[in-house]
Design a protein around this motif. Structure first.
Motif, mmCIF file in Angstrom:
data_model
loop_
_atom_site.group_PDB
_atom_site.id
_atom_site.type_symbol
_atom_site.label_atom_id
_atom_site.label_comp_id
_atom_site.label_asym_id
_atom_site.label_seq_id
_atom_site.Cartn_x
_atom_site.Cartn_y
_atom_site.Cartn_z
ATOM 1 N N LYS A 117 0.841 -1.204 0.000
ATOM 2 C CA LYS A 117 0.000 0.000 0.000
ATOM 3 C C LYS A 117 0.877 1.255 0.000
ATOM 4 N N ALA A 118 1.950 1.229 0.818
ATOM 5 C CA ALA A 118 2.846 2.389 0.872
ATOM 6 C C ALA A 118 3.537 2.596 -0.468
ATOM 7 N N ILE A 119 3.965 1.464 -1.080
ATOM 8 C CA ILE A 119 4.614 1.585 -2.395
ATOM 9 C C ILE A 119 3.634 2.130 -3.422
ATOM 10 N N ALA A 120 2.395 1.641 -3.392
ATOM 11 C CA ALA A 120 1.382 2.126 -4.339
ATOM 12 C C ALA A 120 1.110 3.614 -4.110
ATOM 13 N N ASP A 121 0.989 4.012 -2.822
ATOM 14 C CA ASP A 121 0.760 5.434 -2.523
ATOM 15 C C ASP A 121 1.938 6.284 -2.982
ATOM 16 N N LEU A 122 3.141 5.767 -2.757
ATOM 17 C CA LEU A 122 4.337 6.495 -3.170
ATOM 18 C C LEU A 122 4.385 6.636 -4.682
ATOM 19 N N ARG A 123 4.033 5.552 -5.393
ATOM 20 C CA ARG A 123 4.013 5.618 -6.870
ATOM 21 C C ARG A 123 2.997 6.647 -7.337
ATOM 22 N N ASN A 124 1.823 6.612 -6.702
ATOM 23 C CA ASN A 124 0.795 7.581 -7.081
ATOM 24 C C ASN A 124 1.271 9.017 -6.836
ATOM 25 N N GLU A 125 1.895 9.208 -5.682
ATOM 26 C CA GLU A 125 2.350 10.547 -5.333
ATOM 27 C C GLU A 125 3.471 11.009 -6.267
ATOM 28 N N VAL A 126 4.425 10.088 -6.535
ATOM 29 C CA VAL A 126 5.515 10.430 -7.450
ATOM 30 C C VAL A 126 4.951 10.729 -8.830
ATOM 31 N N GLY A 127 3.956 9.925 -9.204
ATOM 32 C CA GLY A 127 3.325 10.180 -10.519
ATOM 33 C C GLY A 127 2.660 11.545 -10.555
ATOM 34 N N GLU A 128 1.946 11.864 -9.468
ATOM 35 C CA GLU A 128 1.287 13.173 -9.414
ATOM 36 C C GLU A 128 2.308 14.306 -9.425
ATOM 37 N N ILE A 129 3.388 14.117 -8.683
ATOM 38 C CA ILE A 129 4.429 15.153 -8.645
ATOM 39 C C ILE A 129 5.074 15.296 -10.020
ATOM 40 N N VAL A 131 3.696 14.626 -12.871
ATOM 41 C CA VAL A 131 2.732 15.291 -13.759
ATOM 42 C C VAL A 131 2.705 16.794 -13.457
ATOM 43 N N THR A 132 2.686 17.125 -12.153
ATOM 44 C CA THR A 132 2.653 18.533 -11.759
ATOM 45 C C THR A 132 3.923 19.234 -12.221
ATOM 46 N N LEU A 133 5.044 18.604 -12.032
ATOM 47 C CA LEU A 133 6.312 19.181 -12.444
ATOM 48 C C LEU A 133 6.365 19.372 -13.941
ATOM 49 N N THR A 134 5.896 18.348 -14.649
ATOM 50 C CA THR A 134 5.891 18.435 -16.104
ATOM 51 C C THR A 134 4.978 19.557 -16.566
ATOM 52 N N SER A 135 3.825 19.657 -15.936
ATOM 53 C CA SER A 135 2.895 20.716 -16.369
ATOM 54 C C SER A 135 3.451 22.099 -16.054
ATOM 55 N N LYS A 136 4.139 22.238 -14.941
ATOM 56 C CA LYS A 136 4.727 23.541 -14.619
ATOM 57 C C LYS A 136 5.857 23.867 -15.571
ATOM 58 N N ILE A 137 6.635 22.818 -15.883
ATOM 59 C CA ILE A 137 7.747 23.048 -16.812
ATOM 60 C C ILE A 137 7.201 23.436 -18.174
ATOM 61 N N LEU A 138 6.143 22.793 -18.578
ATOM 62 C CA LEU A 138 5.556 23.095 -19.880
ATOM 63 C C LEU A 138 4.874 24.455 -19.883
ATOM 64 N N GLN A 139 4.365 24.847 -18.765
ATOM 65 C CA GLN A 139 3.677 26.133 -18.696
ATOM 66 C C GLN A 139 4.676 27.280 -18.743
ATOM 67 N N GLU A 140 5.776 27.068 -18.168
ATOM 68 C CA GLU A 140 6.765 28.136 -18.150
ATOM 69 C C GLU A 140 7.957 27.713 -18.974
ATOM 70 N N LYS A 141 8.442 28.644 -19.574
ATOM 71 C CA LYS A 141 9.663 28.385 -20.296
ATOM 72 C C LYS A 141 10.763 28.701 -19.321
ATOM 73 N N LEU A 142 11.521 27.725 -19.053
ATOM 74 C CA LEU A 142 12.532 27.930 -18.039
ATOM 75 C C LEU A 142 13.907 27.737 -18.634
ATOM 76 N N ASP A 143 14.781 28.401 -18.025
ATOM 77 C CA ASP A 143 16.157 28.144 -18.424
ATOM 78 C C ASP A 143 16.656 26.954 -17.623
ATOM 79 N N SER A 144 17.839 26.493 -17.880
ATOM 80 C CA SER A 144 18.326 25.280 -17.234
ATOM 81 C C SER A 144 18.510 25.479 -15.739
ATOM 82 N N GLN A 145 18.870 26.673 -15.326
ATOM 83 C CA GLN A 145 19.053 26.930 -13.905
ATOM 84 C C GLN A 145 17.713 26.885 -13.184
ATOM 85 N N SER A 146 16.683 27.439 -13.695
ATOM 86 C CA SER A 146 15.345 27.433 -13.102
ATOM 87 C C SER A 146 14.785 26.013 -13.107
ATOM 88 N N GLN A 147 15.053 25.307 -14.193
ATOM 89 C CA GLN A 147 14.550 23.941 -14.284
ATOM 90 C C GLN A 147 15.207 23.076 -13.192
#
Length: 162
Positions: A117-129, A131-147
């Motif tokens: 259950k903990a592994i599944a929750d961790l996978r879900n959370e990592v997946g959500e993070i 996705v969130t990280l990817t969406s933020k990266i895609l929303q903003e154009k970042l330079d390598s330092q910001s990324q």
């Protein structure tokens, strides 16, 4: 000197015989009967004492036999009690071992379920993070330092969640 009178001697002899007959009839017979009764009574007492002694000996033998039997029965009871104690102790130990094994198996199963259950929750959370990280990266154009900064922040967040 000494003179013997034949007539006097016969008279004295006759008186002596009559006296002897009277004494034997009136004194000796009752005395002999009394002595016979006394002897019979003594013989009867001796026989009674011997009979009582014999009965007492038999009772003693019976009591010894009963005592021996009682001791044997007590010994048998103790042996049966010891055997029963050993059986019950073995049964209790066996039941305790079974229960301990069952509890260990249940605990192991529960730990496995919690781990999965903990592994599944961790996978879900990592997946959500991710996705969130990817969406933020895609929303903003970042330079390598910001990324790099964003990735480090999210990794810190994931580290705190664990």
């Amino acid at each position: 000197m000494l003179e013997f009178h034949f007539g006097t001697m016969i008279t004295q002899l006759l008186i002596f015989i009559i006296l002897l007959l009277l004494v034997s009839k009136f004194a000796m017979k009752p005395m002999l009967e009394t002595m016979k009764k006394r002897q019979d009574h003594i013989d009867h007492q001796i026989q009674s004492a011997e009979k009582s002694n014999e009965e007492a000996s038999q009772l003693i033998e019976q009591q010894k036999a009963l005592l021996t039997q009682a001791r044997q029965e007590a010994k048998d009871i103790l042996e049966r009690a010891k055997a029963q104690k050993d059986r019950e102790a073995t049964e209790i130990i066996h039941a305790a071992e079974e229960r301990a094994n069952r509890l260990i198996n249940e605990a192991t199963s529960q730990i496995e379920r919690e781990k999965e259950k903990a592994i599944a929750d961790l996978r879900n959370e990592v997946g959500e993070i991710a996705v969130t990280l990817t969406s933020k990266i895609l929303q903003e154009k970042l330079d390598s330092q910001s990324q790099t900064k964003f990735v480090n922040q999210y990794l810190e967040q994931v580290g705190r969640l664990q």
